[in-house]
Enzyme design. Sequence first.
Site, short mmCIF file in Angstrom:
data_model
loop_
_atom_site.label_atom_id
_atom_site.label_comp_id
_atom_site.label_asym_id
_atom_site.label_seq_id
_atom_site.Cartn_x
_atom_site.Cartn_y
_atom_site.Cartn_z
N TYR A 152 -3.85 14.82 -2.86
CA TYR A 152 -4.32 13.96 -1.60
C TYR A 152 -5.53 14.82 -0.82
O TYR A 152 -5.28 15.12 0.24
CB TYR A 152 -3.17 13.95 -0.63
N HIS A 185 -9.67 8.07 3.55
CA HIS A 185 -9.64 6.81 3.79
C HIS A 185 -11.18 6.04 3.85
O HIS A 185 -11.30 5.05 4.06
CB HIS A 185 -9.07 6.63 5.14
N GLU A 225 -5.65 6.79 -2.14
CA GLU A 225 -5.77 5.72 -1.12
C GLU A 225 -6.43 4.35 -1.70
O GLU A 225 -5.86 3.22 -1.47
CB GLU A 225 -6.70 6.21 0.10
N ASP A 262 -9.85 14.46 7.67
CA ASP A 262 -9.31 13.27 6.73
C ASP A 262 -9.14 13.61 5.40
O ASP A 262 -9.15 13.03 4.42
CB ASP A 262 -10.00 11.92 6.94
N HIS A 290 1.61 4.52 -2.79
CA HIS A 290 1.85 5.90 -2.75
C HIS A 290 2.74 6.45 -3.69
O HIS A 290 2.81 7.49 -4.45
CB HIS A 290 1.96 6.60 -1.39
N HIS A 314 0.78 -1.22 0.06
CA HIS A 314 0.13 0.08 -0.08
C HIS A 314 1.00 1.25 0.05
O HIS A 314 0.63 2.19 -0.81
CB HIS A 314 -0.93 0.12 1.19
N GLU A 315 1.94 1.31 0.94
CA GLU A 315 2.51 2.63 1.23
C GLU A 315 3.55 2.80 -0.14
O GLU A 315 3.57 3.89 -0.65
CB GLU A 315 3.54 2.28 2.42
#
Length: 805
Positions: free
Chosen positions: A380, A464, A389, A459, A369, A365-366
């Site tokens: 974002y 998310h 995301e 957020d 990005h 996942h990271e």
Amino acid sequence: MTNKYSAAALLLFASFASAQAQDAAKIANKVVGKDGQPELVQFSAEGKAALRGLSGDQVLRQHLTLSNADQMVQRAADTDQLGMVHQRFAQYYQGIRVEHADYLVHSKAGTVESINGDFEKISGLSVTPSVSEKAALGQALNKVGAKKYMWQTGEANAEAYRPTGELVIVRDARVENGPQVLAWKFNVYAAAPISRAYVYVNAHTGDVVLTDNIIKHAAATGTFATAYSGTRSFADGTTTGGYYLRETTRGLGIQTFNCKKSNSYTSATDFIDADNSWTEYNNANFDNVAGDAHVGAQATYDYWKNVHGRNSFDNAGAIIKSYVHFDDVPGGAGYENAYWDGVRMTYGDGATRFRPLTALDVCGHEIGHAVCEKTANLTYSNESGAMNEGLSDIWGASIEAYAVGTLGFTSGGVKAKSTWLIGEEIDKQQAALRSMSDPKSLGQPAYYKGQYWYTGTADNGGVHTNSGVLNHWYYILAVGKSGTNEGGGAYTVTGVGLDAAAKITYRMESVYMTASSTYSQARTYAIQAATDLYGAGSAQVTAVTNAWFAVGVGAAAGGGGGGTVTYCTSKGTSVAYEYLDYVALGTLARTSGADAGYYNGTALTAPTITGGTSQTVTVSAGFVGTAYSEYVKVYIDYNKNGVFTDAGELVVNAAASSVATNRSFAFTVPTSAKNGTTRMRVVLSDNSATTSCGSYSYGETEDYTVNITGATPLTGEPTTLTGTTARAEVRSLSLYPNPATDVLNLTLSDNATISSVAVYDLRGARVEGATFADGTLRIGSLAKGMYTLTVSDGEKVYHQRFVKE
């Protein structure tokens, strides 16, 4: 003399019509966004021939109608596995970068096939700052509000993190579709608490207009999950005293370090083992998670290389560095987070919510990005942030499935691995962070602007939460699903498999998406990506289209070869208090009682409306008892593509007020509409957030057919191939933001001069108090409500509605 002039007029008209037909023949398909600018243009064989020999920026100058103040500067060019070359151009206005505005030119064998992206029409904007860089930085730091910043840590090279300002043009994100403003851009990296973001400060007012996070977490409370993959073999290196977690067989290397429960990267040390068996690392300190981070990075690299032909996240073999045992408060209770900060992976050990966060799908996942940053670079916040995301969840799930199915990874933690659960192995409190197969089970929407869709500002606009729509689309595309969506639409999707779904999604992200892409644009780009890979009308294209329909974005596939257009459903779930009791337009006049939340009147005789003319639609509501204030929205599918989200198709957007008696609304039918029958949708609701699709609590929707005549759509773009001749252009009026509080920005599509502006209320009476100058209409003195704007360029009059908040 009369006959002579009539003949000349006929010849002129015939010549113009011929030019129109020639230009139309050059465009095979064109998608226009809500701002009236093209988002995708695909050229016909004739159009490709006409563009042969032109550079990418020349093609964009022609088809985006650039002014002398606009520049498109190439910043990247890639050749894909299909042999297509993709040039990515950055937009500049008077030499200043327009943030998030990129356009792509796609060519094959030297011939331009298509163009797509986001072009921002800007005029009259001063690029001389009124606020100094120093003052703007102070505002940015006040916004971040950290106790300590990276340049204050005293570590080696700490000063390199001190932010410097760059002048850019960016959209004010504090309001939906806010104006483009001149801004100072700062890269602010905070050490306590940890954060890193681009902070944009209006260079004229000093207001912070956008914060675009660089460090992107996988959950609101922290970040992402951790998982354990059993006994794994992995590549490492030798050093004094034994072996350490560094290897150079993948790209420029993979390196894993120990922060020793501190927040310092420069004092981090290597994990070293004497015999390379690492068994002693399975201890109470959870040192074995260093192995999870290391093999997770390796598996992620292998996935991108072997499945998509991408050499690390930047496609240039960049080193993947991981830091474990990180704690933002040295010696604290444990850091419940993991993130990519643009340079490295950082993993906390977790505490009450999470186990150590070195999971395989977290790693995927990271680093996803990082891939996004190097490709689409999705901003974002709001929809683009939700898709940022969602794409990372997609890559986390895909990498986990690849590691299990191809690399032989096993489940070695407390919980077993599950492809469609995100963070399942690290979450102590619930099944997982998110579910791609059933987003609503964990509080995410499975339908665009449906149940659980977040509309607030926390957020970064719910990135998310609203990512659930993209997650569920990907699951349906890969696995397949049948059912009825929240809008009441029945769908059946035959899954294309994980491999094809991933290839389509990666092409959508890397080839077509730009920083400001929306869900609607993602649908367009995914369909195009599937067409590139598998051909027009293929089973994959149908599956992509129907999967989007399943999650509430666009219409279902029309059956190929010009099938019947399918519209999304819209319905009020309760008519216990209010409902539509009268709708009239032209020859249509229907009186009714409550129709259980929806009435299909498309079989009634269609009223005729003519392109370029003003029309009036009249609506009233019936009430059971008290007459409440209601919102009225009327949509007309002018381009007959099965959705009501294209520019100009929301023809009435009335603020809440009583509609117990007839209320009439004027609108102008655009000349660009397609002739023939199409659908009109009338929505009455007590909720301003109600859109053209989906269910809502109180009110009613009614659909009707209207017949459009007299429209003369121009499917080709204005063009000056020789630099000496040009055909006539149909102008259009753009205004933003809408609704507005103090100012409206007005532009004509070819930057023509606006000679006069007038404002009228809903009764048709002219309203004084609004002043216009240099493209800006000041409306601060007007009362709240809906108004009609009349603008003239000296030759033609343009009408458009706006809402004063």
